[in-house]
Design an enzyme around this catalytic site. Structure first.
Site, PDB file in Angstrom:
ATOM      1  N   SER A  57       0.848  -1.194   0.000  1.00  0.00           N
ATOM      2  CA  SER A  57       0.000   0.000   0.000  1.00  0.00           C
ATOM      3  C   SER A  57       0.881   1.240   0.000  1.00  0.00           C
ATOM      4  O   SER A  57       2.021   1.205   0.493  1.00  0.00           O
ATOM      5  CB  SER A  57      -0.839  -0.021   1.273  1.00  0.00           C
ATOM      6  N   SER A  58       0.331   2.353  -0.502  1.00  0.00           N
ATOM      7  CA  SER A  58       1.120   3.593  -0.517  1.00  0.00           C
ATOM      8  C   SER A  58       1.296   4.170   0.890  1.00  0.00           C
ATOM      9  O   SER A  58       2.075   5.103   1.076  1.00  0.00           O
ATOM     10  CB  SER A  58       0.466   4.623  -1.434  1.00  0.00           C
ATOM     11  N   CYS A  59       0.604   3.610   1.894  1.00  0.00           N
ATOM     12  CA  CYS A  59       0.771   4.150   3.253  1.00  0.00           C
ATOM     13  C   CYS A  59       2.075   3.676   3.903  1.00  0.00           C
ATOM     14  O   CYS A  59       2.363   4.050   5.032  1.00  0.00           O
ATOM     15  CB  CYS A  59      -0.424   3.843   4.128  1.00  0.00           C
ATOM     16  N   TYR A  86      -0.828  -0.949   9.975  1.00  0.00           N
ATOM     17  CA  TYR A  86      -0.951  -1.579   8.654  1.00  0.00           C
ATOM     18  C   TYR A  86       0.344  -1.359   7.866  1.00  0.00           C
ATOM     19  O   TYR A  86       0.864  -2.283   7.232  1.00  0.00           O
ATOM     20  CB  TYR A  86      -2.142  -0.929   7.939  1.00  0.00           C
ATOM     21  N   LYS A  90       3.006  -4.086   6.161  1.00  0.00           N
ATOM     22  CA  LYS A  90       3.287  -4.115   4.723  1.00  0.00           C
ATOM     23  C   LYS A  90       4.781  -3.918   4.440  1.00  0.00           C
ATOM     24  O   LYS A  90       5.328  -4.531   3.516  1.00  0.00           O
ATOM     25  CB  LYS A  90       2.452  -3.043   4.003  1.00  0.00           C
ATOM     26  N   THR A 114      -1.680   2.399  -4.948  1.00  0.00           N
ATOM     27  CA  THR A 114      -2.299   3.499  -4.238  1.00  0.00           C
ATOM     28  C   THR A 114      -3.684   3.061  -3.760  1.00  0.00           C
ATOM     29  O   THR A 114      -4.034   1.882  -3.868  1.00  0.00           O
ATOM     30  CB  THR A 114      -2.371   4.729  -5.169  1.00  0.00           C
ATOM     31  N   LEU A 116      -7.214   1.795  -3.644  1.00  0.00           N
ATOM     32  CA  LEU A 116      -7.982   1.088  -4.669  1.00  0.00           C
ATOM     33  C   LEU A 116      -9.479   1.265  -4.436  1.00  0.00           C
ATOM     34  O   LEU A 116      -9.914   1.448  -3.305  1.00  0.00           O
ATOM     35  CB  LEU A 116      -7.663  -0.406  -4.635  1.00  0.00           C
ATOM     36  N   HIS A 129     -13.179   2.419   3.194  1.00  0.00           N
ATOM     37  CA  HIS A 129     -12.417   3.555   2.685  1.00  0.00           C
ATOM     38  C   HIS A 129     -13.379   4.632   2.172  1.00  0.00           C
ATOM     39  O   HIS A 129     -14.576   4.403   2.046  1.00  0.00           O
ATOM     40  CB  HIS A 129     -11.461   3.096   1.577  1.00  0.00           C
ATOM     41  N   ARG A 137     -23.273   6.610   1.372  1.00  0.00           N
ATOM     42  CA  ARG A 137     -23.918   7.708   2.103  1.00  0.00           C
ATOM     43  C   ARG A 137     -24.714   8.622   1.162  1.00  0.00           C
ATOM     44  O   ARG A 137     -25.828   9.021   1.452  1.00  0.00           O
ATOM     45  CB  ARG A 137     -22.854   8.507   2.866  1.00  0.00           C
ATOM     46  N   TRP A 152     -16.229  13.342   6.170  1.00  0.00           N
ATOM     47  CA  TRP A 152     -15.269  13.468   7.269  1.00  0.00           C
ATOM     48  C   TRP A 152     -14.111  14.402   6.942  1.00  0.00           C
ATOM     49  O   TRP A 152     -13.659  14.473   5.797  1.00  0.00           O
ATOM     50  CB  TRP A 152     -14.648  12.112   7.601  1.00  0.00           C
ATOM     51  N   ARG A 159      -5.756  12.620  -2.274  1.00  0.00           N
ATOM     52  CA  ARG A 159      -5.574  11.181  -2.434  1.00  0.00           C
ATOM     53  C   ARG A 159      -5.587  10.821  -3.919  1.00  0.00           C
ATOM     54  O   ARG A 159      -6.279  11.452  -4.727  1.00  0.00           O
ATOM     55  CB  ARG A 159      -6.702  10.394  -1.751  1.00  0.00           C
ATOM     56  N   ASP A 219      -8.196  13.663   9.338  1.00  0.00           N
ATOM     57  CA  ASP A 219      -7.848  13.873   7.921  1.00  0.00           C
ATOM     58  C   ASP A 219      -6.870  12.810   7.428  1.00  0.00           C
ATOM     59  O   ASP A 219      -6.808  12.512   6.241  1.00  0.00           O
ATOM     60  CB  ASP A 219      -7.149  15.234   7.751  1.00  0.00           C
TER      61      ASP A 219
END
Ligand code: GDP
Length: 263
Positions: A57-59, A86, A90, A114, A116, A129, A137, A152, A159, A219
């Site tokens: 993941s990009s995180c 997470y 990874k 990135t 998905l 996500h 919503r 939120w 992103r 955020d």
């Protein structure tokens, strides 16, 4: 794996979730992901699987790394606290693939997509996500005739989003054309603000009311756009633009509304 004897393994299984789920279940996010990685990667090595692609993941990148994020930014600074559990799992997966390459000569590579989205996603109001959460919503607000939808955060974080079929296509490309110790970024290379995203989803769904921002919600990282020069140089590029991908995802959601997974 011993029974199936695969030539190649794509390790896409993971415990995933949005910003709030990461914050609420840190032990699950760290432990479940480490266990999945060690189980699958170790079995693939033991059984002599020819090729393995591990998806991260990009995180994994530091919170304040220079943008766009090149593969070299890995482990150059502290992580974004909301998804560090997470991210650490990874990063361990990338290192495990590299270690098996060095110690056993296994052709195990890592790809970092990135954010998905697409058909088959989890449409949980709190734990999913941002894209599936907002599709649901906005849709429910439209059906109920509500005047407002709450989104939120501040709307300012940026992103990058990749449609799931593009990701699958990239994985096949990597299986065929890449072998190396360095992980590869997989994305579009372009990002939008959460405000722009929310406005686009509002349009795709056809909700006509107002957006309200709930700034008590986090955020997360301010920006995480990937540098995709390396995978582009291998001859791969994303094909599906955000509006097309969102329209396809909403269409899928409408057709699967009763069974769309909510946990
Ligand atoms: P992240 O990319 O790891 O931060 O994961 P998310 O997809 O959960 O959140 C992306 C951004 O969208 C964050 O800035 C959130 O605050 C924002 N966001 C706005 N509304 C929502 C929502 O309803 N659900 C989620 N998950 N995020 C939202």
């Amino acid at each position: 794996m011993a029974e199936a004897r695969p030539d190649a393994v794509v390790l896409a299984a993971a415990k995933v979730g949005g910003i709030l789920a990461n914050d609420r279940y840190p032990a699950d996010f760290l432990q479940d992901n480490l266990q999945m990685e060690t189980n699958v990667i170790a079995a693939a090595q033991r059984l002599g699987v020819e090729k393995l692609v591990f998806l991260g993941s990009s995180c994994i990148y530091p919170k304040h790394a220079e943008q766009p994020l090149t593969e070299d930014a890995l482990l150059t600074g502290p992580l974004e606290p909301t998804n560090q559990w997470y991210a650490v799992a990874k990063i361990a997966g990338i290192k495990l693939c590299q270690a098996h390459r060095r110690q056993h000569g296994a052709d195990f590579v890592s790809a970092m997509p990135t954010n998905l989205y697409g058909p088959g996603d989890t449409f949980h109001p709190e734990h999913s996500h941002v894209i599936p959460a907002l599709i649901r919503r906005f849709h429910e607000a439209k059906v109920n005739g509500d005047r407002e939808v709450t989104v939120w955060g501040s709307g300012t974080p940026m992103r990058e989003f990749l449609y799931v079929d593009d990701c699958a296509d990239a994985v096949v490309h990597i299986l065929k054309h890449y072998s190396g110790e360095r992980h590869l970024n997989v994305g579009t290379g372009a990002d939008v603000t959460i405000r722009q995203l929310a406005e686009t989803i509002k349009q795709v769904v056809g909700f006509e009311g107002e957006l309200v921002w709930d700034t008590t919600k986090p955020d997360g990282t301010p920006r995480k756009v990937l540098d995709v020069a390396r995978i582009n140089a291998l001859g791969w590029r994303a094909q599906v633009d955000l509006e097309t991908g969102l329209a396809r995802t909403y269409d899928w959601y409408l057709r699967h509304i009763d069974e769309a997974r909510t946990v």
